[in-house]
Design a protein around this motif. Structure first.
Motif, PDB file in Angstrom:
ATOM      1  N   ASN A 289       0.853   3.896  -3.114  1.00 50.09           N
ATOM      2  CA  ASN A 289       0.511   5.315  -2.932  1.00 50.09           C
ATOM      3  C   ASN A 289       1.572   6.225  -3.549  1.00 50.09           C
ATOM      4  O   ASN A 289       1.235   7.290  -4.074  1.00 50.09           O
ATOM      5  CB  ASN A 289       0.293   5.634  -1.455  1.00 50.09           C
ATOM      6  CG  ASN A 289      -1.124   5.291  -1.016  1.00 50.09           C
ATOM      7  OD1 ASN A 289      -1.960   4.900  -1.838  1.00 50.09           O
ATOM      8  ND2 ASN A 289      -1.391   5.427   0.267  1.00 50.09           N
TER       9      ASN A 289
ATOM     10  N   GLU B 197       0.826  -1.210   0.000  1.00 51.26           N
ATOM     11  CA  GLU B 197       0.000   0.000   0.000  1.00 51.26           C
ATOM     12  C   GLU B 197       0.866   1.268   0.000  1.00 51.26           C
ATOM     13  O   GLU B 197       0.522   2.252  -0.671  1.00 51.26           O
ATOM     14  CB  GLU B 197      -0.943   0.008   1.205  1.00 51.26           C
ATOM     15  CG  GLU B 197      -1.965  -1.125   1.225  1.00 51.26           C
ATOM     16  CD  GLU B 197      -3.013  -1.041   0.107  1.00 51.26           C
ATOM     17  OE1 GLU B 197      -2.966  -0.103  -0.713  1.00 51.26           O
ATOM     18  OE2 GLU B 197      -3.879  -1.931   0.070  1.00 51.26           O
TER      19      GLU B 197
ATOM     20  N   HIS C 111      -0.020   8.423  -6.417  1.00 48.84           N
ATOM     21  CA  HIS C 111      -0.299   9.809  -6.034  1.00 48.84           C
ATOM     22  C   HIS C 111       0.889  10.767  -6.162  1.00 48.84           C
ATOM     23  O   HIS C 111       0.684  11.973  -6.188  1.00 48.84           O
ATOM     24  CB  HIS C 111      -0.814   9.858  -4.588  1.00 48.84           C
ATOM     25  CG  HIS C 111      -2.039   9.016  -4.362  1.00 48.84           C
ATOM     26  ND1 HIS C 111      -3.258   9.321  -4.931  1.00 48.84           N
ATOM     27  CD2 HIS C 111      -2.228   7.868  -3.664  1.00 48.84           C
ATOM     28  CE1 HIS C 111      -4.151   8.395  -4.571  1.00 48.84           C
ATOM     29  NE2 HIS C 111      -3.554   7.506  -3.807  1.00 48.84           N
TER      30      HIS C 111
ATOM     31  N   GLY D 193      -6.121   2.059   1.121  1.00 47.28           N
ATOM     32  CA  GLY D 193      -4.699   1.821   1.330  1.00 47.28           C
ATOM     33  C   GLY D 193      -4.206   2.271   2.699  1.00 47.28           C
ATOM     34  O   GLY D 193      -3.619   1.495   3.449  1.00 47.28           O
TER      35      GLY D 193
HETATM   36 MG   LIG Z   1      -3.656   3.811  -1.769  1.00 45.56          MG
END
Ligand SMILES: [Mg+2]
Ligand SMILES: Nc1ncnc2c1ncn2[C@@H]1O[C@H](COP(=O)(O)OP(=O)(O)OP(=O)(O)O)[C@@H](O)[C@H]1O
Lengths: 153, 120
Positions: free
Chosen positions: A63, A59, A67, A121
């Protein structure tokens, strides 16, 4: 590597792993998590510790690639526990409390089509780690730390 | 019928193999999910994972959760890069024409029958 149980690491010994990843590089993030899992298996950690660490690593890495622009996942492994640090250069998180809520996600439609963006997440990391901390600056980036402790006995 | 393997499922439910099992791994249950983080948190060793996702990312999730195999449902097929990656990592990918609900129901019934035989 031979399997002796995690005690083979000894009292002071540790292992450090580092993975660099660029935004959108899902396969590097996935490979990082599976290499961490392999290493923990070889060292001989209990299956539940391996499973929890694997979820956190996956996770945290995802991320970064979903992101952020780029980042690194650092893993510190000792007999007594595992520490993970994900550092990225990216947009940062404006409202961390909001981001920690299950179901909250800013993932784009194209990312969601691939099965990401459930907003699960960070809650997964919280649930599977013994502790976590997020430090973030909007417009600069995010550092996430999480740790998993092996109970004595 | 002591064990239920992926080969048994494939034969009984007319599943197509896209990558093959290296060993006859027992199927102990199933999990259904299209949200990868949900599957990461809940799928377990030995289960089959039913999903409509066809992207390469399913390979990492399958590998990390130790599922026995991934079954892509509803007549969808894995993308070529998904098959390539799955072959490299030793992840078994199958597909079915049936929608997830129907296939899941059939697998559930087979597992119940197996359990009845094993436990009396
Ligand atoms: Mg995530
Ligand atoms: N490293 C990061 N940089 C910037 N924003 C982030 C970062 N990590 C999380 N976020 C923000 O927090 C939100 C929630 O994150 P979380 O991991 O819980 O869900 P998600 O990544 O959107 O979806 P999922 O993890 O279920 O695929 C994200 O949508 C994003 O807005």
């Amino acid at each position: 590597m031979k399997i002796y149980g995690r005690q083979c690491l000894g009292k002071k010994a540790f292992l450090e792993l580092e993975y660099q990843m660029e935004g959108r590089d899902f396969s590097v993030a996935g490979t990082a998590a599976s290499q961490i899992k392999k290493m923990l298996t070889e060292v001989g950690f209990e299956p539940e510790i391996i499973r929890r660490t694997t979820v956190v690593a996956y996770e945290a890495a995802m991320n970064i690639v979903i992101h952020a622009f780029r980042g690194r996942l650092l893993v510190h492994i000792e007999a007594d526990g595992i520490g993970l640090t994900a550092v990225d250069e990216g947009p940062g998180i404006a409202d961390v409390a909001m981001a920690m809520q299950e179901g909250y996600s800013t993932a784009s439609p194209s990312i969601r089509e691939m099965g990401f963006g459930a907003g699960m997440g960070l809650p997964n990391i919280k649930r599977h780690a013994d502790g976590m901390a997020i430090e973030t600056r909007v417009g600069e980036g995010t550092t996430l730390k999480a740790w998993i402790i092996c109970k004595k006995g | 019928m002591r064990q239920l393997t992926l080969n048994d499922l494939a034969e009984k439910l007319q599943l197509d193999f896209h990558t093959y099992p290296l060993e006859a791994k027992e199927v102990t249950g199933g999990y259904v999910g299209d949200l990868l983080s949900d599957v990461m948190a809940h799928a377990r060793d030995g289960q089959v994972w039913l999903t409509i996702q066809v992207h390469e990312n399913i390979v990492a999730v399958a590998l990390l959760t130790n599922v026995a195999g991934v079954i892509i449902t509803g007549g969808r097929k894995p993308l070529p890069e998904t098959v390539k990656r799955a072959r490299e990592e030793g992840v078994v990918i199958l597909s079915s024409k049936l929608p997830t609900f129907t296939l899941g129901g059939k697998i559930y019934r087979l597992l119940e029958e197996r359990n009845a035989l094993v436990h009396g």
